[in-house]
Design a protein around this motif. Sequence first.
Motif, PDB file in Angstrom:
ATOM      1  N   TRP A   1      -8.108   5.965   1.048  1.00 45.77           N
ATOM      2  CA  TRP A   1      -7.968   4.954  -0.004  1.00 45.77           C
ATOM      3  C   TRP A   1      -9.349   4.346  -0.217  1.00 45.77           C
ATOM      4  O   TRP A   1      -9.994   3.906   0.719  1.00 45.77           O
ATOM      5  N   GLN A  39      -8.578  -4.390  -3.305  1.00 47.46           N
ATOM      6  CA  GLN A  39      -7.848  -3.605  -2.302  1.00 47.46           C
ATOM      7  C   GLN A  39      -8.734  -3.114  -1.159  1.00 47.46           C
ATOM      8  O   GLN A  39      -8.436  -2.116  -0.514  1.00 47.46           O
ATOM      9  N   PHE A  78      -6.969  -2.536   2.042  1.00 53.09           N
ATOM     10  CA  PHE A  78      -6.244  -1.269   2.199  1.00 53.09           C
ATOM     11  C   PHE A  78      -7.191  -0.107   2.487  1.00 53.09           C
ATOM     12  O   PHE A  78      -6.756   0.960   2.941  1.00 53.09           O
ATOM     13  N   LYS A 100       0.829  -1.206   0.000  1.00 53.85           N
ATOM     14  CA  LYS A 100       0.000   0.000   0.000  1.00 53.85           C
ATOM     15  C   LYS A 100       0.863   1.256   0.000  1.00 53.85           C
ATOM     16  O   LYS A 100       0.601   2.213  -0.736  1.00 53.85           O
TER      17      LYS A 100
END
Length: 396
Positions: free
Chosen positions: A123, A162, A165, A40
């Motif tokens: 994110w 993701q 993340f 990340k």
Amino acid sequence: MNLELSDADRAFQAEVRDFVRSSLPPELAERNRRHMHLAKQDYVTWHRLLNKRGWGAPNWPKEFGGTDWNPVQRYIFDEECAIADAPPLVPFGISMVGPVIYTFGTPAQKAHYLPRILSMEDWWCQGYSEPGSGSDLASLRTRAESDGDDYIVTGHKIWTTQAHFADMMFCLVRTDAQAKPQEGISFLLIDMKTPGITVRPIISIDEGHGVNEVFLDGVRVPKANRIGQEGKGWTYAKFLLGNERTTIAEVSTSKQRLRRLKTIARAEMAQGASLLEDPAFRDKVAAVEIELLALEYTNLRVLAAETAGKGVGPEASMLKIRGSEIQQTITELVCEALGYYAAPFEHAPEGSNLAPLGPDYAQGRMESFLYNRATTIYGGSNEIQRNIIAKMVLGL
């Protein structure tokens, strides 16, 4: 493709090239070149370096912190980043939900979320696909029930890239079970730290942890986090998917991979001569290069139309189809050129002492090949994209 660049364009090209070469950490470029699974922090580091320079959102209007670059400048930027083996900008915030927020969001949503996307403080991940509702996205069953100023969200998302993340998810939910499938969907922004959210990893064939399942069990989401009108989420979702499918084309990345394929084919020998001199293999390389050139011209036309204020239409599906197929063809040809050097799958954790097998240019190629098997599926499978073209372009 060689664009006719003006003096101003050449000056801009030199500016981008100098910045990328001087700012991109060499070890990050090397990891990306070898198709290693990036952490990340790798993505965050590069994004913040670009954002500090004012280039964190190449496709955004200047009023929201973007660059207002013209199509040629965006083309040049993508080219120089690909040539330098820079990691891609994570698309979920910059290319997907960001444009949705500045196009359809409230002033409060724009003021809160857009700066955090630019700074990579948030994110994002995408909560679209569900078990049984992937290609048929309108059949999604994750529901959001009204409870005063909040929604209570319950459901199951899958292939969520993701999510492990992510700080935030943009999510399609069903707010009206009685309406027609596309008319009962709303678009919510969900804080991934909210109680009731569970993320479970899915390990893909390349041994990477890129995708996940996300379970939402009575997750409380403020109605202030809804984009636009209740029940109009399908409109915002289609707008977002158009942006996603143009980025999936990855023209500049494919051009860099094609250059690398030619380097490998020149080095590998077949019957006493360079593999690139073999007529059969050379024809395969020429064929994919022609396809990539055609895709590049089409992509530039789409960029020009977008800059002129025209929305992204069904041409996004054409870009997605051809872009993903070209990516797969190039990775297949790399493995063909490498022969038995492509056979070992060498993914190793950070800090591993495993010695590499074969020449340097063979490293990570099987991993890239395996990962790219998914390109014709994610972002809307190519079969679905052909249906869109048949309906929207051919009127079938």
